[in-house]
Scaffold this motif. Structure first.
Motif, PDB file in Angstrom:
ATOM      1  N   GLU A  77       0.841  -1.203   0.000  1.00 28.49           N
ATOM      2  CA  GLU A  77       0.000   0.000   0.000  1.00 28.49           C
ATOM      3  C   GLU A  77       0.876   1.255   0.000  1.00 28.49           C
ATOM      4  O   GLU A  77       1.620   1.502   0.948  1.00 28.49           O
ATOM      5  N   ALA A  78       0.761   2.034  -1.078  1.00 25.74           N
ATOM      6  CA  ALA A  78       1.574   3.248  -1.218  1.00 25.74           C
ATOM      7  C   ALA A  78       1.357   4.211  -0.058  1.00 25.74           C
ATOM      8  O   ALA A  78       2.308   4.846   0.414  1.00 25.74           O
ATOM      9  N   ALA A  79       0.129   4.317   0.429  1.00 24.76           N
ATOM     10  CA  ALA A  79      -0.163   5.238   1.531  1.00 24.76           C
ATOM     11  C   ALA A  79       0.586   4.841   2.807  1.00 24.76           C
ATOM     12  O   ALA A  79       1.077   5.705   3.541  1.00 24.76           O
ATOM     13  N   ILE A  80       0.708   3.550   3.052  1.00 26.65           N
ATOM     14  CA  ILE A  80       1.446   3.065   4.235  1.00 26.65           C
ATOM     15  C   ILE A  80       2.931   3.366   4.066  1.00 26.65           C
ATOM     16  O   ILE A  80       3.594   3.823   4.994  1.00 26.65           O
ATOM     17  N   ASP A 113       7.521   6.519   5.754  1.00 20.96           N
ATOM     18  CA  ASP A 113       8.629   7.386   5.359  1.00 20.96           C
ATOM     19  C   ASP A 113       8.573   8.712   6.134  1.00 20.96           C
ATOM     20  O   ASP A 113       9.590   9.179   6.633  1.00 20.96           O
ATOM     21  N   VAL A 114       7.387   9.282   6.252  1.00 16.76           N
ATOM     22  CA  VAL A 114       7.231  10.551   6.974  1.00 16.76           C
ATOM     23  C   VAL A 114       7.607  10.377   8.447  1.00 16.76           C
ATOM     24  O   VAL A 114       8.371  11.172   9.006  1.00 16.76           O
ATOM     25  N   GLY A 139      15.109  10.987  11.559  1.00 15.99           N
ATOM     26  CA  GLY A 139      16.457  10.913  11.007  1.00 15.99           C
ATOM     27  C   GLY A 139      16.800   9.608  10.320  1.00 15.99           C
ATOM     28  O   GLY A 139      17.938   9.405   9.903  1.00 15.99           O
ATOM     29  N   TYR A 140      15.836   8.701  10.189  1.00 22.05           N
ATOM     30  CA  TYR A 140      16.087   7.449   9.483  1.00 22.05           C
ATOM     31  C   TYR A 140      16.002   7.683   7.971  1.00 22.05           C
ATOM     32  O   TYR A 140      15.242   8.528   7.509  1.00 22.05           O
ATOM     33  N   LEU A 141      16.757   6.918   7.232  1.00 24.30           N
ATOM     34  CA  LEU A 141      16.669   6.899   5.782  1.00 24.30           C
ATOM     35  C   LEU A 141      15.824   5.682   5.429  1.00 24.30           C
ATOM     36  O   LEU A 141      16.136   4.571   5.858  1.00 24.30           O
ATOM     37  N   THR A 142      14.739   5.879   4.687  1.00 22.68           N
ATOM     38  CA  THR A 142      13.892   4.738   4.333  1.00 22.68           C
ATOM     39  C   THR A 142      14.077   4.366   2.867  1.00 22.68           C
ATOM     40  O   THR A 142      14.258   5.220   2.020  1.00 22.68           O
ATOM     41  N   VAL A 143      14.027   3.079   2.623  1.00 19.46           N
ATOM     42  CA  VAL A 143      14.003   2.539   1.277  1.00 19.46           C
ATOM     43  C   VAL A 143      12.683   1.785   1.201  1.00 19.46           C
ATOM     44  O   VAL A 143      12.489   0.792   1.916  1.00 19.46           O
ATOM     45  N   ALA A 144      11.753   2.271   0.404  1.00 20.22           N
ATOM     46  CA  ALA A 144      10.417   1.685   0.335  1.00 20.22           C
ATOM     47  C   ALA A 144      10.234   0.885  -0.943  1.00 20.22           C
ATOM     48  O   ALA A 144      10.572   1.357  -2.030  1.00 20.22           O
ATOM     49  N   PRO A 186      -3.862  -0.418  12.544  1.00 18.79           N
ATOM     50  CA  PRO A 186      -3.099   0.781  12.179  1.00 18.79           C
ATOM     51  C   PRO A 186      -1.954   1.023  13.167  1.00 18.79           C
ATOM     52  O   PRO A 186      -2.098   0.779  14.362  1.00 18.79           O
ATOM     53  N   LEU A 187      -0.837   1.467  12.621  1.00 15.70           N
ATOM     54  CA  LEU A 187       0.365   1.677  13.421  1.00 15.70           C
ATOM     55  C   LEU A 187       0.298   2.976  14.206  1.00 15.70           C
ATOM     56  O   LEU A 187      -0.213   3.980  13.731  1.00 15.70           O
ATOM     57  N   SER A 188       0.843   2.936  15.391  1.00 21.67           N
ATOM     58  CA  SER A 188       1.017   4.142  16.195  1.00 21.67           C
ATOM     59  C   SER A 188       2.447   4.624  15.964  1.00 21.67           C
ATOM     60  O   SER A 188       3.400   3.863  16.179  1.00 21.67           O
ATOM     61  N   GLY A 189       2.601   5.866  15.526  1.00 20.69           N
ATOM     62  CA  GLY A 189       3.937   6.397  15.273  1.00 20.69           C
ATOM     63  C   GLY A 189       4.823   6.321  16.500  1.00 20.69           C
ATOM     64  O   GLY A 189       5.991   5.950  16.424  1.00 20.69           O
TER      65      GLY A 189
END
Length: 131
Positions: A11-14, A19-20, A26-31, A106-109
């Motif tokens: 899911e692109a929205a996830i 990523d946000v 400060g993490y670099l994400t590779v999705a 749903p994930l909690s940030g």
């Protein structure tokens, strides 16, 4: 140096939400959008942690985790599986394939940040202290 997190979710929205959340810390994400793309990325890269959706096309998060934990170079990389299902079978399967944690959507940030940080810190090499 920023930690790299591999995010695999169909899911692109996830992927965007993760990523946000992670880049704000400060993490670099590779999705990537599926299990096949995750394995392709892992052929030449060793991320600091992986967030894998359990339910994806081509290959699910359980299978990716199982494969990753059999590769010496990747064995120590924390794997957090993400799922909408909260039952004993899913928890048992996650343990069986060697997942380090199971997150429920749903994930909690806040919860995601704490669990990810804890797993990464636990894997960091300890510097030798003064005697």
């Amino acid at each position: 140096m920023a930690y790299t997190i591999l995010v695999a979710d169909d899911e692109a929205a996830i992927r965007t939400m993760l990523d946000v959340i992670l880049s704000a810390d400060g993490y670099l994400t590779v999705a990537v959008p599926d299990g096949r793309a995750a394995l392709e990325y892992l052929q030449g890269h060793t991320p600091d942690a992986m967030l894998l959706d359990v339910s994806m096309p081509h290959m699910d998060g359980f299978e990716i985790c199982s494969r990753v934990k059999r590769i010496k170079r990747l064995r120590g990389v924390p794997v957090l599986l993400m799922t909408t299902v909260d039952d004993d079978h899913t928890r048992d399967h996650a343990r069986l394939v060697g997942a380090d944690d199971l997150l429920h959507k749903p994930l909690s940030g806040k919860s995601l940040r704490a669990r990810l940080s804890s797993l990464i810190e636990a894997r960091r090499p300890r510097s030798a202290g003064a005697l």
